[in-house]
Enzyme design. Sequence first.
Site, PDB file in Angstrom:
ATOM      1  CG  ASN A 287      47.251  39.106  23.665  1.00  0.00           C
ATOM      2  OD1 ASN A 287      47.173  40.016  24.363  1.00  0.00           O
ATOM      3  ND2 ASN A 287      46.710  38.865  22.215  1.00  0.00           N
TER       4      ASN A 287
ATOM      5  CG  HIS B 177      19.379  11.394  57.649  1.00  0.00           C
ATOM      6  ND1 HIS B 177      18.606  11.664  56.649  1.00  0.00           N
ATOM      7  CD2 HIS B 177      19.497   9.980  57.699  1.00  0.00           C
ATOM      8  CE1 HIS B 177      18.711  10.623  55.751  1.00  0.00           C
ATOM      9  NE2 HIS B 177      18.893   9.650  56.387  1.00  0.00           N
TER      10      HIS B 177
ATOM     11  CB  SER C  22      32.104  36.104  74.309  1.00  0.00           C
ATOM     12  OG  SER C  22      31.364  36.989  74.457  1.00  0.00           O
TER      13      SER C  22
ATOM     14  CE  LYS D  60      29.597  32.171  72.909  1.00  0.00           C
ATOM     15  NZ  LYS D  60      28.964  31.226  72.008  1.00  0.00           N
TER      16      LYS D  60
ATOM     17  CD  GLU E  30      32.333  30.515  64.517  1.00  0.00           C
ATOM     18  OE1 GLU E  30      31.979  31.735  64.336  1.00  0.00           O
ATOM     19  OE2 GLU E  30      32.382  30.346  65.603  1.00  0.00           O
TER      20      GLU E  30
HETATM   21  N1  ARG Z   1      47.001  42.971  31.614  1.00  0.00           N
HETATM   22  C1  ARG Z   1      46.745  41.632  30.578  1.00  0.00           C
HETATM   23  C2  ARG Z   1      45.985  40.707  31.278  1.00  0.00           C
HETATM   24  O1  ARG Z   1      46.404  40.476  32.541  1.00  0.00           O
HETATM   25  C3  ARG Z   1      47.886  41.327  30.005  1.00  0.00           C
HETATM   26  C4  ARG Z   1      47.567  41.264  28.371  1.00  0.00           C
HETATM   27  C5  ARG Z   1      46.990  42.318  27.935  1.00  0.00           C
HETATM   28  N2  ARG Z   1      46.871  42.211  26.335  1.00  0.00           N
HETATM   29  C6  ARG Z   1      46.352  43.145  25.536  1.00  0.00           C
HETATM   30  N3  ARG Z   1      46.068  43.042  24.494  1.00  0.00           N
HETATM   31  N4  ARG Z   1      45.969  44.022  26.073  1.00  0.00           N
HETATM   32  O2  ARG Z   1      45.626  39.791  30.908  1.00  0.00           O
END
Ligand code: ARG
Length: 494
Positions: free
Chosen positions: A104, A150, A271, A277, A284
Site C-alpha cells: 500500500n 461570438h 483524402s 484535400k 483534429e
Molecule cells: N496493485 C496494487 C495497486 O496498484 C498495489 C497495492 C495492492 N495492495 C493490496 N493490499 N492488495 O494499487
Amino acid sequence: MDIRGTRLRKPSDEALAFTSSMADDGRIARQVISVNMAHMAALVRAGEVDRRVGAKCMSFLAGASPKISSRAKSEDFHQQLEQEAVDLLGVETAGFLNYGKSRNDQVATAIRMELRGSILVLLGSIMELQVALLEQVKRDGGVLVPGYTHLQRAQPTTFAHHLFAHFDALQRDVERALQLYQRVNQSPMGSAAMAGTSVNVDRRYVAGLLGFSGLVRNAMDGVSSRDVAVEAISCATITALDASRLAEELILWSSSEFGYIELSDAYAASSSIMPQKKNAVAAEMARAKAGSVLGGLVAACAILKALPYAYNLDLQEVTPHLWRAMDDVTSTVRVLAGMVASASPKKERLALAVRGDGSTAVGLANHLVKEHGVSFRQAHVVVGELVRISAETGAPLYEVAASKLAAVSASLGKKFTMEGEAIESILDPARFLGEVATEGGANPRLITKELKAREGDVASTRSMLAERKAALAAAERKLRTTTLGLAREVKLRE
Ligand code: ARG
C-alpha cells in the site's frame, strides 16, 4: 515457496486476471525496485535487518529486471518482485524485503515517483509549445489579424496579441503543474499498510534516498489518498482544454473560409477520394484528446467518490487513467508545438480581412465621446446606425460615415461634422490599434516588451525544470551508491 503462503487456497485464474494490475505495472516497475532499495537501506542502517541479509537483498535488487513477467501469475509487480527474490535468495533472506512496508505505501510512493517524471516531461512540452508561439511572434507578430467574439469579427488585433493570449493560458498551466509537483513530491513510505510500523524505518532517510522533498504526514492519508492523481489529471485536463482551443483555431484558420494560415504538410493528411484535400488531422486529434483526458478525470473522481479509508483495491483502477491522461496531454501539446512552429500566416489574406469590415467602429464611437461631448451610449447608437446603413447599402463604413454622420447625429439633437479623411483615419485598423492605451492591449508598440516578459517566463520555467531534474538525478545517484555499496559487501565476503 509461494509468498502468498497457506492462509488462502489458490485464486481462480479468472479472479486473478480480473484483479491483477500486472498489465499496468510496467509503468512503475523501476520505481518499485527503487523503493525496495531505499527501504532495505533504512532497515540495515537502523539495525533492523542483518547487514549480510540486507547486502544480499541489495545485490538482488541491483540486478532486478523491471520487466513484467508474462509467466508469473502475480497480483502485481510488487508480488512478482518479492517472489523472484524469494525464489533466488531463499525466504530466510528475501523474506526481509517486506519487513516494515506494505504494497500500500509502496504503490503510493512508486506512483508519486513516476508522476514526478511525467510532470517534468509535460512541463518540457508545454514550454516547447510556448517557445513555438514566441517564435511566431518574433517572425510575424506585427501582422494585423481579425479578432473575434461570438466567432463574428469583433476588433482587429495583432498576430502577437493573439499568440500571447494562448501563451499566457499555457503559462498558468505551467504554474499549476509546478505547484502540483510540490504536492506530489512527498513520500508515503513508512505508512506501511495504514498505521505506520513498529519496525524502525527512518521515513526521512527513505524519502531522501527517493528524491522526495518531504513526507506525507499521516500514514493513513499516505496509503488512502489519490487526490494528487486527480489533481494531476485535472491539470492535464485544463492543459488539454487549452490545447484543444488552439487546435480548433489552427483548423479554422487554415480552412479556405478563413485562409489566415498555412499549415505544414507534415501535420496534414490527404483524402482517399478528394484529390484537393489537405486535412489538419493532427490538430483534429489534439482537439479530440481533451475529451479523452476529461473522461479520465471523471473516471478517477467516480472511482474515489465515497471510497472508505484506508486502502481498497479500487485505488488500483485510478492509476491507468492517470498515465493515459499524462501521456495524452503530453503528446497533444508536443504535436501542437510542431504545428505552430511550422505554420505561417497568409499576410495578403489577413490584410484584406482586417480592412473595411467595420470592426474598428468602436474607435469612431470613442472619438465622438472624446471630441464631441456625448455619452458613450449616444455615440454607440449613432455609429450603430451608420453601420446599419453600410451593411444595407454595401458601401464601406468610412464612406457612409463621411456622408451621413451629420444627418444621423442630427436625429439625436447633436450635429457632428467631421472630415471624411479624419473618419477614414480613425477607422483605419493600424491607427485603431495604435490608440489602444491599456496594459495588455493589442497596441503593436507593446509587442517587444511583452515578448521580453514572456521570454523571461520561459527562462524561469527552464531553470526550475533543470533544478528539479538535477535533484532527482542526485537522489538517484545516492540511492545507487548506497545500494551498490551494500551489495558489494556480500561479494567481498563470499
Ligand atoms: N496493485 C496494487 C495497486 O496498484 C498495489 C497495492 C495492492 N495492495 C493490496 N493490499 N492488495 O494499487
